[in-house]
Write a protein that holds these residues in place. Structure first.
Motif, short mmCIF file in Angstrom:
data_model
loop_
_atom_site.label_atom_id
_atom_site.label_comp_id
_atom_site.label_asym_id
_atom_site.label_seq_id
_atom_site.Cartn_x
_atom_site.Cartn_y
_atom_site.Cartn_z
N THR A 87 0.88 -1.17 0.00
CA THR A 87 0.00 0.00 0.00
C THR A 87 0.92 1.22 0.00
O THR A 87 2.14 1.08 0.10
N PRO A 88 0.37 2.43 -0.10
CA PRO A 88 1.25 3.60 -0.06
C PRO A 88 2.07 3.72 1.23
O PRO A 88 3.10 4.40 1.24
N ALA A 89 1.63 3.04 2.30
CA ALA A 89 2.35 3.13 3.57
C ALA A 89 2.95 1.80 4.01
O ALA A 89 3.53 1.73 5.10
N VAL A 90 2.82 0.77 3.19
CA VAL A 90 3.27 -0.57 3.59
C VAL A 90 4.04 -1.23 2.45
O VAL A 90 3.62 -1.17 1.29
N ALA A 91 5.17 -1.87 2.79
CA ALA A 91 5.95 -2.61 1.81
C ALA A 91 6.51 -3.87 2.45
O ALA A 91 6.53 -4.01 3.69
N GLN A 92 6.96 -4.79 1.61
CA GLN A 92 7.61 -5.99 2.12
C GLN A 92 8.93 -6.19 1.40
O GLN A 92 9.02 -6.06 0.17
N VAL A 93 9.97 -6.52 2.19
CA VAL A 93 11.30 -6.80 1.65
C VAL A 93 11.57 -8.28 1.76
O VAL A 93 11.31 -8.90 2.80
N ASP A 94 12.08 -8.87 0.67
CA ASP A 94 12.53 -10.26 0.68
C ASP A 94 14.05 -10.24 0.74
O ASP A 94 14.70 -9.71 -0.16
N GLY A 95 14.61 -10.80 1.81
CA GLY A 95 16.05 -10.80 1.98
C GLY A 95 16.77 -11.84 1.14
O GLY A 95 17.99 -11.79 1.01
N HIS A 96 16.03 -12.79 0.56
CA HIS A 96 16.59 -13.85 -0.30
C HIS A 96 17.75 -14.58 0.36
O HIS A 96 18.71 -14.98 -0.30
N ASN A 97 17.69 -14.71 1.68
CA ASN A 97 18.73 -15.41 2.45
C ASN A 97 20.09 -14.75 2.34
O ASN A 97 21.13 -15.39 2.42
N GLY A 98 20.07 -13.43 2.16
CA GLY A 98 21.32 -12.67 2.20
C GLY A 98 21.52 -12.07 3.58
O GLY A 98 20.84 -12.43 4.54
N PHE A 99 22.45 -11.15 3.69
CA PHE A 99 22.74 -10.51 4.97
C PHE A 99 21.52 -9.73 5.47
O PHE A 99 20.91 -8.95 4.74
N GLY A 100 21.20 -9.93 6.76
CA GLY A 100 20.09 -9.20 7.36
C GLY A 100 20.30 -7.70 7.37
O GLY A 100 19.34 -6.93 7.31
N PHE A 101 21.55 -7.27 7.43
CA PHE A 101 21.86 -5.84 7.40
C PHE A 101 21.30 -5.20 6.13
O PHE A 101 20.78 -4.09 6.17
N LEU A 102 21.45 -5.88 5.01
CA LEU A 102 21.01 -5.33 3.73
C LEU A 102 19.50 -5.25 3.66
O LEU A 102 18.94 -4.25 3.20
N ALA A 103 18.82 -6.31 4.13
CA ALA A 103 17.36 -6.32 4.11
C ALA A 103 16.79 -5.25 5.03
O ALA A 103 15.84 -4.54 4.67
N ALA A 104 17.36 -5.11 6.23
CA ALA A 104 16.87 -4.11 7.18
C ALA A 104 17.18 -2.70 6.69
O ALA A 104 16.36 -1.78 6.87
N HIS A 105 18.34 -2.52 6.09
CA HIS A 105 18.73 -1.20 5.57
C HIS A 105 17.76 -0.77 4.47
O HIS A 105 17.26 0.36 4.46
N MET A 106 17.47 -1.69 3.53
CA MET A 106 16.51 -1.37 2.47
C MET A 106 15.13 -1.13 3.06
O MET A 106 14.42 -0.19 2.66
N GLY A 107 14.74 -1.95 4.04
CA GLY A 107 13.42 -1.82 4.64
C GLY A 107 13.23 -0.50 5.35
O GLY A 107 12.19 0.16 5.20
N MET A 108 14.22 -0.08 6.14
CA MET A 108 14.08 1.19 6.84
C MET A 108 14.12 2.36 5.87
O MET A 108 13.39 3.35 6.06
N ASN A 109 14.92 2.29 4.83
CA ASN A 109 14.91 3.35 3.82
C ASN A 109 13.53 3.49 3.20
O ASN A 109 13.03 4.61 3.01
N ALA A 110 12.91 2.36 2.90
CA ALA A 110 11.57 2.40 2.32
C ALA A 110 10.56 2.96 3.31
O ALA A 110 9.68 3.76 2.95
N ALA A 111 10.67 2.55 4.58
CA ALA A 111 9.75 3.05 5.61
C ALA A 111 9.89 4.56 5.76
O ALA A 111 8.88 5.28 5.90
N ILE A 112 11.11 5.05 5.73
CA ILE A 112 11.36 6.50 5.83
C ILE A 112 10.74 7.24 4.65
O ILE A 112 10.06 8.27 4.82
N ASP A 113 10.95 6.73 3.44
CA ASP A 113 10.40 7.38 2.25
C ASP A 113 8.88 7.42 2.30
O ASP A 113 8.26 8.44 1.95
N MET A 114 8.26 6.33 2.73
CA MET A 114 6.79 6.31 2.83
C MET A 114 6.31 7.26 3.91
O MET A 114 5.29 7.96 3.73
N ALA A 115 7.03 7.33 5.02
CA ALA A 115 6.61 8.21 6.12
C ALA A 115 6.68 9.67 5.72
O ALA A 115 5.88 10.49 6.20
N LYS A 116 7.59 10.02 4.86
CA LYS A 116 7.69 11.41 4.40
C LYS A 116 6.42 11.84 3.69
O LYS A 116 6.03 13.01 3.72
#
Length: 362
Positions: A83-112
């Motif tokens: 939705t405009p305020a909700v997204a899902q990240v698939d980490g594809h079994n990679g580093f959790g740092f990358l998935a969380a980093h992408m996820g928080m960036n997306a959350a920040i952009d939506m919150a703006k």
């Protein structure tokens, strides 16, 4: 009698040198340069804040999982807008740092745009210290909630076997002239990483941290790792651990209910889930008023009447901020065994060793 880090020879590495070293080891293990820099900065941030259990000393265990084929170093996470305020990240079994980093960036952009952004992450891995994700939101001027689940280590209240993870709950809020609010805590008496650290450094642990496999209290970290961690506050800590599993595992579609794989278990991917929220702090008042209110809260907290034997009251996250200021100047302390373990990983992939000037702390 076991020696403590203060009684051992400590060597210090600068944050810049540590980041470069960790990045090179990651690149040598197949991680792209851009992704390696993200992971390295997150790990070194933990070291700077004094959370040594979640810093560069995690590199040997992460690299072992790559060699065992249960963590993919070459993948990058992907994102799906719900939705405009909700997204899902698939980490594809990679580093959790990358998935969380992408996820928080997306959350920040939506919150703006919408005032709040929520991201669920699935098929991820351990992302280290939760506070770095909170800091990512703070750097963007956002409040945040950061949840994750983890492999079984705690019994539910009344039980005796491992079922819930020592899954941290974290959140943050920006301030004006005062310190920001940064909460990053585990629902156990102590983080499991502290037991691994004690084992690595040949130290004992307090007897109220864990039980051995027979259900008795122990100060031996090896026996503690064979048993269970103890939840803080009894049923309260147990309930918080279950809450983390609901929001991070059940909701995301990742593993839950005791099925997240231990990061030291080479049998299969971890399948960790995360839950990330960014919130604009000026939704109900202007940002200047919000920051003034945060500063007032800070002053009220640290200026409270002190109990007997207390010299100073700290705001949540303040001690770690002070550690960071100190370690940016003095460097990150490491014992010889930790340096050797890191350099062994460097040697495996043919990158330069971590060579540090000796500074003794006796």
């Amino acid at each position: 009698m076991s020696s403590t880090p203060e009684a051992q020879h400590m060597q210090h590495v600068s944050a810049t040198e540590a980041t470069s070293f960790v990045s090179n080891v990651l690149i040598g293990n197949g991680v792209s340069e851009d992704n390696a820099i993200i992971v390295a900065k997150c790990l070194v941030e933990a070291d700077l804040r004094g959370v040594d259990t979640h810093g560069m000393n995690r590199i040997p265990s992460y690299m072992a999982r790559i060699r065992q084929g249960v963590l993919d170093p070459k993948v990058s996470p992907t994102i799906r807008q719900v939705t405009p305020a909700v997204a899902q990240v698939d980490g594809h079994n990679g580093f959790g740092f990358l998935a969380a980093h992408m996820g928080m960036n997306a959350a920040i952009d939506m919150a703006k745009t919408t005032g709040i952004g929520m991201v669920s992450v699935l098929h991820s891995n351990h992302f280290g210290m939760s506070a770095w994700v909170v800091q990512q939101a703070l750097d963007a001027g956002m409040m945040s909630l950061v949840f994750t689940n983890s492999s079984p280590a705690l019994p539910v209240w009344g039980g005796k076997s491992k079922l819930m993870g020592v899954s941290p709950i974290a959140c943050g809020a920006p301030a004006g002239k005062g310190r920001p609010f940064i909460l990053d805590m585990a629902p156990s008496v102590a983080a499991r990483g502290k037991i691994y650290k004690a084992l690595r450094r040949g130290e004992k642990i307090p007897e109220d941290w864990a039980l051995d496999k027979d259900g008795s209290r122990t100060d031996d970290p090896a026996k503690a790792l064979e048993g269970v961690m103890l939840p803080m506050g009894g049923p309260k800590g147990s309930a918080l651990a279950i809450m983390m599993d609901i929001f991070s595992g059940v909701l995301s579609g990742s593993a839950f209910a005791g099925h997240v794989t231990n990061p030291y278990d080479p049998s299969k991917p971890a399948d960790v889930g995360h839950f990330l929220v960014a919130i604009k702090p000026d939704l109900f008042m202007n940002i200047e008023e919000f920051k003034e209110r945060m500063d007032y809260l800070y002053q009220r907290v640290v200026g409270s009447d002190k109990m007997a034997g207390t010299d100073r009251i700290y705001f949540p996250g303040e001690i770690e901020d002070l550690n960071k200021e100190k370690r940016l100047k003095e460097g990150i302390p490491l014992v010889e065994a930790e340096i050797q373990a890191l350099n062994q990983e460097a040697g495996r992939v043919g990158v330069a060793s971590l060579v540090l000037p000796l500074r003794s702390r006796l």
